[in-house]
Write a protein that holds these residues in place. Structure first.
Motif, PDB file in Angstrom:
ATOM      1  N   THR A  17       0.590  -1.309   0.079  1.00 32.87           N
ATOM      2  CA  THR A  17      -0.097   0.102   0.216  1.00 32.87           C
ATOM      3  C   THR A  17       1.102   1.775  -0.439  1.00 32.87           C
ATOM      4  O   THR A  17       0.062   3.144   0.132  1.00 32.87           O
ATOM      5  N   ARG A  19       2.873   4.485  -0.824  1.00 32.71           N
ATOM      6  CA  ARG A  19       2.235   5.551  -2.132  1.00 32.71           C
ATOM      7  C   ARG A  19       3.141   5.885  -2.679  1.00 32.71           C
ATOM      8  O   ARG A  19       4.254   6.027  -1.500  1.00 32.71           O
ATOM      9  N   TYR A  20       4.281   6.054  -3.698  1.00 27.96           N
ATOM     10  CA  TYR A  20       5.045   6.808  -4.159  1.00 27.96           C
ATOM     11  C   TYR A  20       5.413   8.388  -3.547  1.00 27.96           C
ATOM     12  O   TYR A  20       6.602   8.199  -3.538  1.00 27.96           O
ATOM     13  N   TRP A 200      -2.196  10.995   5.070  1.00 30.96           N
ATOM     14  CA  TRP A 200      -0.797  11.062   4.533  1.00 30.96           C
ATOM     15  C   TRP A 200       0.651  11.017   5.271  1.00 30.96           C
ATOM     16  O   TRP A 200       1.534  10.285   5.253  1.00 30.96           O
ATOM     17  N   HIS A 203       0.839   7.568   7.532  1.00 30.99           N
ATOM     18  CA  HIS A 203       1.158   5.950   6.308  1.00 30.99           C
ATOM     19  C   HIS A 203       2.585   6.912   6.377  1.00 30.99           C
ATOM     20  O   HIS A 203       3.204   6.383   6.117  1.00 30.99           O
ATOM     21  N   SER A 233       6.513  -0.826  -3.733  1.00 31.19           N
ATOM     22  CA  SER A 233       5.097  -1.327  -3.207  1.00 31.19           C
ATOM     23  C   SER A 233       4.101  -1.903  -4.020  1.00 31.19           C
ATOM     24  O   SER A 233       4.330  -2.480  -5.529  1.00 31.19           O
ATOM     25  N   GLY A 236      -0.980   1.436  -3.856  1.00 25.79           N
ATOM     26  CA  GLY A 236      -0.584   2.546  -3.519  1.00 25.79           C
ATOM     27  C   GLY A 236      -2.236   2.649  -2.690  1.00 25.79           C
ATOM     28  O   GLY A 236      -2.950   1.816  -2.828  1.00 25.79           O
ATOM     29  N   THR A 237      -2.683   4.132  -2.445  1.00 25.81           N
ATOM     30  CA  THR A 237      -3.877   4.372  -1.324  1.00 25.81           C
ATOM     31  C   THR A 237      -4.175   5.772  -1.725  1.00 25.81           C
ATOM     32  O   THR A 237      -3.357   6.074  -0.938  1.00 25.81           O
ATOM     33  N   HIS A 247      -8.476   2.027  -1.662  1.00 30.41           N
ATOM     34  CA  HIS A 247      -7.761   1.790  -3.033  1.00 30.41           C
ATOM     35  C   HIS A 247      -8.408   0.531  -3.771  1.00 30.41           C
ATOM     36  O   HIS A 247      -9.895   1.315  -3.548  1.00 30.41           O
ATOM     37  N   VAL A 253      -2.899   7.827  -7.522  1.00 30.72           N
ATOM     38  CA  VAL A 253      -1.965   7.594  -6.531  1.00 30.72           C
ATOM     39  C   VAL A 253      -2.069   6.086  -5.853  1.00 30.72           C
ATOM     40  O   VAL A 253      -1.201   6.042  -5.272  1.00 30.72           O
ATOM     41  N   VAL A 257       3.882   4.020  -7.882  1.00 29.59           N
ATOM     42  CA  VAL A 257       4.343   2.968  -7.011  1.00 29.59           C
ATOM     43  C   VAL A 257       6.058   3.015  -6.507  1.00 29.59           C
ATOM     44  O   VAL A 257       6.296   3.290  -7.825  1.00 29.59           O
TER      45      VAL A 257
END
Length: 267
Positions: A17, A19-20, A200, A203, A233, A236-237, A247, A253, A257
């Motif tokens: 999960t 995120r980039y 965010w 995370h 990843s 993402g989420t 997701h 998003v 990844v």
């Protein structure tokens, strides 16, 4: 990969999960010191996930479809099942005669081991048994799950045990699905509350938590011989991005990844 398979141990870590944008931001701010030591060029590679949630993405990755570089292709793959017409199988691709990479590596003499994290690796149910069922050895405990604030520490400890008891002469394919990034992750940020929920920022705090302990995993994975490591990843989420949360949906998003691969020198 034809020079790697058979002579190297192989480690695949999915930061479930992640995120980039979170991965890139923390790296730029020096908040991922352990991962930063290993990232080629000191950066994450931007890629597109093969699925928008854990089960779909891992089924694809275990078939050889790792996250795809986020640029026009075609992009040669590291691993591929043998099938006619593949446009991403190149000279450097390790081609296996099996329906999945795990079985292909087992046929090449590897001991295959899985340390699961999220619910799709919980063998208490039929669906949760599919992915770990590909491996000769698989582990999942409640302590590894998304609900545990110390999940990654527990997973690393189990991975160390797996490495230690694998016969020295047998190459090892070790897979670890890291659950810490997945919701709920609010408990990784000091001062955050269950009532406020995930964000965010929580995370990001979860990724910092993973970074604090990932050095142990990399040390174990390279304790027997040279190791080829892939860290990425699976999807993402969203945390309110464009009104979306979670997701298994088509948002940038979710599909974008972080990815990296590198060699770890052996003893």
């Amino acid at each position: 990969m034809n020079a790697v398979v058979g002579s190297h141990d192989i480690l695949l870590v999915t930061l479930d999960t992640l995120r980039y944008d979170v991965a890139v931001d923390l790296l730029a701010r020096g908040r991922l010191p352990h991962l930063a030591r290993h990232l080629p060029g000191g950066r994450w590679e931007r890629r597109h996930a093969p699925g928008s949630f854990t089960y779909a993405s891992h089924q694809a990755m275990f078939a050889g479809f790792l996250p795809t570089p986020a640029a026009p292709g075609p992009h040669p793959r590291l691993f591929a099942a043998r099938f006619a017409g593949s446009e991403t199988t190149a000279d450097g691709t390790y081609v296996f005669d099996a329906p999945d990479l795990v079985s292909g590596l087992a046929a090449a003499g590897y001991h295959t081991a899985c340390v699961g994290g999220v619910g799709f690796f919980n063998k208490g149910g039929a669906l949760g048994s599919v992915l770990p069922g590909l491996f000769r050895e698989s582990h999942w405990e409640p302590e590894f799950s998304v609900a545990s604030p110390t999940s990654f520490e527990a997973q690393v400890a189990r991975a160390e045990q797996v490495v230690a008891r694998t016969p020295a002469e047998q190459p090892l394919f070790l897979f670890v699905n890291v659950s810490a990034l997945h919701q709920p992750n609010w408990f990784h940020l000091p001062g955050a509350t269950r009532e406020a929920g995930d964000s965010w920022e929580t995370h990001a705090a979860a990724l910092e938590y993973v970074d604090r302990h990932i050095g142990r995993l990399l040390t174990a994975a390279s304790s027997r011989r040279r190791c080829f490591a892939i860290i990425c990843s699976d999807h993402g989420t969203a945390y309110g991005d464009g009104g979306y949360t979670g997701h298994r949906l088509a948002h940038d998003v979710v599909w974008t990844v972080p990815y990296t691969h590198f060699f770890l020198e052996g003893p």
